[in-house]
Write an enzyme that holds these catalytic residues in place. Structure first.
Site, PDB file in Angstrom:
ATOM      1  N   ILE A   1       6.210 -13.785  60.690  1.00 50.41           N
ATOM      2  CA  ILE A   1       4.742 -13.786  60.781  1.00 50.41           C
ATOM      3  C   ILE A   1       4.207 -15.218  60.761  1.00 50.41           C
ATOM      4  O   ILE A   1       3.295 -15.574  61.505  1.00 50.41           O
ATOM      5  CB  ILE A   1       4.137 -12.959  59.623  1.00 50.41           C
ATOM      6  CG1 ILE A   1       4.458 -11.478  59.807  1.00 50.41           C
ATOM      7  CG2 ILE A   1       2.622 -13.177  59.525  1.00 50.41           C
ATOM      8  CD1 ILE A   1       4.023 -10.607  58.654  1.00 50.41           C
TER       9      ILE A   1
ATOM     10  N   THR B   1      26.895  -9.446  70.904  1.00 49.40           N
ATOM     11  CA  THR B   1      25.779 -10.134  71.568  1.00 49.40           C
ATOM     12  C   THR B   1      24.441  -9.435  71.362  1.00 49.40           C
ATOM     13  O   THR B   1      23.401  -9.981  71.713  1.00 49.40           O
ATOM     14  CB  THR B   1      26.043 -10.231  73.090  1.00 49.40           C
ATOM     15  OG1 THR B   1      26.043  -8.897  73.646  1.00 49.40           O
ATOM     16  CG2 THR B   1      27.384 -10.896  73.376  1.00 49.40           C
TER      17      THR B   1
ATOM     18  N   CYS C   1      16.148 -45.084  42.585  1.00 47.77           N
ATOM     19  CA  CYS C   1      14.851 -44.612  42.086  1.00 47.77           C
ATOM     20  C   CYS C   1      14.969 -44.231  40.611  1.00 47.77           C
ATOM     21  O   CYS C   1      15.119 -45.104  39.766  1.00 47.77           O
ATOM     22  CB  CYS C   1      14.332 -43.474  42.954  1.00 47.77           C
ATOM     23  SG  CYS C   1      12.545 -43.195  42.753  1.00 47.77           S
TER      24      CYS C   1
ATOM     25  N   ARG D   1       6.130 -42.987  41.207  1.00 44.61           N
ATOM     26  CA  ARG D   1       4.897 -43.306  40.484  1.00 44.61           C
ATOM     27  C   ARG D   1       5.151 -44.314  39.362  1.00 44.61           C
ATOM     28  O   ARG D   1       4.241 -44.997  38.923  1.00 44.61           O
ATOM     29  CB  ARG D   1       4.292 -42.041  39.852  1.00 44.61           C
ATOM     30  CG  ARG D   1       3.871 -40.980  40.816  1.00 44.61           C
ATOM     31  CD  ARG D   1       3.173 -39.826  40.083  1.00 44.61           C
ATOM     32  NE  ARG D   1       3.062 -38.652  40.938  1.00 44.61           N
ATOM     33  CZ  ARG D   1       2.109 -38.481  41.843  1.00 44.61           C
ATOM     34  NH1 ARG D   1       1.188 -39.410  42.007  1.00 44.61           N
ATOM     35  NH2 ARG D   1       2.065 -37.393  42.577  1.00 44.61           N
TER      36      ARG D   1
ATOM     37  N   HIS E   1      14.513 -46.257  48.139  1.00 53.83           N
ATOM     38  CA  HIS E   1      15.507 -45.294  48.631  1.00 53.83           C
ATOM     39  C   HIS E   1      16.212 -45.856  49.870  1.00 53.83           C
ATOM     40  O   HIS E   1      15.768 -45.618  50.997  1.00 53.83           O
ATOM     41  CB  HIS E   1      14.829 -43.971  49.002  1.00 53.83           C
ATOM     42  CG  HIS E   1      14.317 -43.187  47.842  1.00 53.83           C
ATOM     43  ND1 HIS E   1      14.963 -42.089  47.331  1.00 53.83           N
ATOM     44  CD2 HIS E   1      13.202 -43.349  47.084  1.00 53.83           C
ATOM     45  CE1 HIS E   1      14.281 -41.601  46.314  1.00 53.83           C
ATOM     46  NE2 HIS E   1      13.200 -42.352  46.136  1.00 53.83           N
TER      47      HIS E   1
ATOM     48  N   GLU F   1      18.802 -44.841  51.291  1.00 55.01           N
ATOM     49  CA  GLU F   1      19.404 -43.782  52.119  1.00 55.01           C
ATOM     50  C   GLU F   1      18.530 -43.392  53.304  1.00 55.01           C
ATOM     51  O   GLU F   1      19.032 -42.899  54.318  1.00 55.01           O
ATOM     52  CB  GLU F   1      19.716 -42.542  51.264  1.00 55.01           C
ATOM     53  CG  GLU F   1      18.526 -41.752  50.755  1.00 55.01           C
ATOM     54  CD  GLU F   1      17.967 -42.241  49.429  1.00 55.01           C
ATOM     55  OE1 GLU F   1      17.266 -41.459  48.751  1.00 55.01           O
ATOM     56  OE2 GLU F   1      18.224 -43.403  49.065  1.00 55.01           O
TER      57      GLU F   1
END
Length: 544
Positions: free
Chosen positions: A153, A193, A386, A466, A511, A513
């Site tokens: 939906i 299938t 972090c 933060r 970060h 990464e």
């Protein structure tokens, strides 16, 4: 950009979720790139959240952060890792963003008293968002992945918008790729299938005929099965492609090219396909992943370890760094909630390096501090990202500086809040999109380990936090041996800490990464894996 007007490829999924639409989209982008076309990818997510920034990682996996500070779906990480093209806020659209924008327009009176409806108002906004990247005139081809499964939906407005766009843009300028599942029935030994046929039938009921079918399967599909699917789903046989399980996701573009998926796409878009893609470097990269010379064991300590997708960019960065070093990085996911002083030797004793992962909140924090202390006292290569960097600071304050009450003000109020809320965050009350997000500059100290790894002193890295190192205590830390070797040049915010006397003890507030790609592995991960290899060899660690 070579074309006067961009072409659009839409990627939908059927039968089941998590079939790999993001990987297929990224693979197609990589192949078209290799043929000389400029490409970008965007993701349409059906959930009502404005962005995934406030979602628990167990809901949708990692929250990926773009250079411009947008919190996005983890698939954007795949897009960047495959193509090395940075994404932006325009590359991720959610139902929440669409409805928020339309409701804001209604409140400001832009609809002139009209009844606001899904069609045309919501679908018009979706179409506008889809075409924003094309309006920049930077890209020849824009690939749009529609999240969820056909029939959901939540995704119906997106599917309807694709139907309208294909009509408006012209069918010669758009292609619809549908990814479905061909399940294997073990009892009868057959591949079925029928689910794919029903999925295509569902699409047809929405007014969409797929041009290409990508069939996900655990077993090779015979030509007979492919012809059957083509016949019942109204596509040409060459437009039926299998996506079988492979040892590494980075092999998928090669498997798609073997079946000429990129050639079929270009033909259907009316684009030249004479230039064969140069995938030699990519093939060499895949070969290094599949045929490592040895294995190195690295512990990843965090609190979302039951779902590896929560640390997707980190695990992929280790794959990139492992390929550079021709080694398989075997990540051992350690739940920090279960790590204690009693079991840390048993848990980390056979590891060649320890990484403490990012995260938020108090849960599992003490286990992370145990891991930091073990790595520091046993001279095991350590890397904290972090919250992992903040844990390194807290552990050092408690066990080296002797401040037993040292903590982050995120966890507890204390005299020695060595990690504290950033000044600009103290008046912020809303949670969504209000952190320090995106790319910020950092100046590294000459001669530091991180500066040597980067090969430069000026860098830009992405953030999502933060809380920060409390510089009130900086002199105490540096006098005791933990150095601030990376600072924001504008604010003086501590970005990187090191212990120079340790073989490799590095913590980054940012970060890294998020910047690691298949073509450009991140230098800190590459160096960290090198240090793990040295430690392994020096200590004769038994590797599987």
């Amino acid at each position: 950009m070579k074309l006067s007007k961009p072409k659009y490829i839409f990627v939908t999924g059927g039968v089941a979720s998590s079939l790999g639409k993001g990987i297929i989209s990224a693979s197609v982008a990589r192949l078209l790139q290799a043929r000389g076309y400029s490409v970008t990818i965007q993701k349409l997510d059906p959930y009502i959240n404005v962005d995934p920034g406030t979602l628990n990682p167990y809901e949708h996996g990692e929250c990926y952060v773009t250079e411009d500070g947008t919190e996005t779906d983890l698939d954007l990480g795949h897009y960047e890792r495959f193509t090395s093209i940075q994404t932006t806020k325009n590359n991720n659209v959610t139902t929440g963003k669409i409805y928020q924008c339309v409701i804001d327009k209604e409140r400001s009176g832009e609809f002139l008293g009209k009844t606001v409806q899904v069609i045309p108002h919501i679908t018009d906004e979706i179409k506008r968002r889809v075409q924003l990247l094309g309006a920049t005139k930077k890209y020849d081809v824009i690939i749009t992945e529609i999240g969820g499964t056909v029939g959901d939906i939540e995704s119906l407005p997106f599917i309807e918008s694709v139907r309208q766009l294909r009509y408006q843009l012209g069918y010669q300028n758009t292609v619809l790729v549908h990814l479905t599942l061909i399940p294997y029935m073990a009892a009868s030994g057959e591949l079925k299938t029928k689910p794919t046929q029903h999925s295509v039938k569902e699409l047809l009921s929405y007014g969409l005929q797929p041009d290409i079918l990508v069939l996900r399967s655990e077993h090779d599909l015979s030509q007979e099965i492919r012809r059957k699917v083509a016949l019942f789903c109204n596509v040409t046989p060459e437009a039926v492609v299998q996506s079988i399980d492979v040892p590494t996701i980075y092999e998928v573009p090669l498997r798609m090219h073997e079946q000429n998926l990129d050639g079929v796409l270009l033909e259907k878009l009316g684009l030249e396909s004479d230039q064969e893609p140069n995938m030699s470097e990519w093939k060499a990269f895949v070969e290094r992943i599949k045929n490592p010379k040895s294995t190195v064991n690295i512990a990843l300590v965090g609190k979302y370890t039951e779902l590896p997708d929560a640390y997707k960019s980190i695990s992929e960065s280790f794959i990139h760094a492992g390929a550079v070093n021709e080694v398989k990085v075997k990540l051992h996911y350690v739940n920090s909630e279960h790590l204690t002083t009693q079991n840390v030797d048993e848990t980390l004793g056979n590891m060649s390096a320890v990484m403490v992962a990012p995260g938020f909140g108090n849960r599992g924090i003490e286990g992370k501090l145990v891991a930091v202390r073990y790595a520091r006292e046993h001279d095991v290569p350590f890397f904290g990202i972090c919250l992992g960097m903040q844990c390194a600071v807290i552990e050092f304050a408690r066990n080296v500086l002797g401040w037993s009450d040292a903590n982050s003000s995120e966890m507890a109020q204390t005299k020695h809040a060595v990690i504290d809320l950033m000044e600009e965050q103290k008046k912020v009350t809303a949670k969504g999109g209000t952190m320090r997000l995106g790319g910020y500059p950092c100046q590294l100290s000459k001669g530091s380990r991180v500066a040597e790894a980067y090969g430069t002193q000026s860098i830009v890295e992405r953030h999502r936090h933060r809380y920060e190192f409390n510089s009130t205590f900086l002199n105490d830390f540096e006098a005791a041996g933990m150095k601030a070797v990376g600072l924001n040049p504008d604010t003086g915010l501590v970005e990187v800490v090191e212990i120079p006397e340790h073989r490799w003890f590095v913590g980054t507030q940012y970060h890294p990464e998020y910047h690691s790609t298949a073509a450009n592995p991140h230098p800190l991960f590459v160096r960290f894996v090198q240090e793990a290899l040295k430690y392994r060899d020096e200590n004769n660690k038994a590797c599987e």
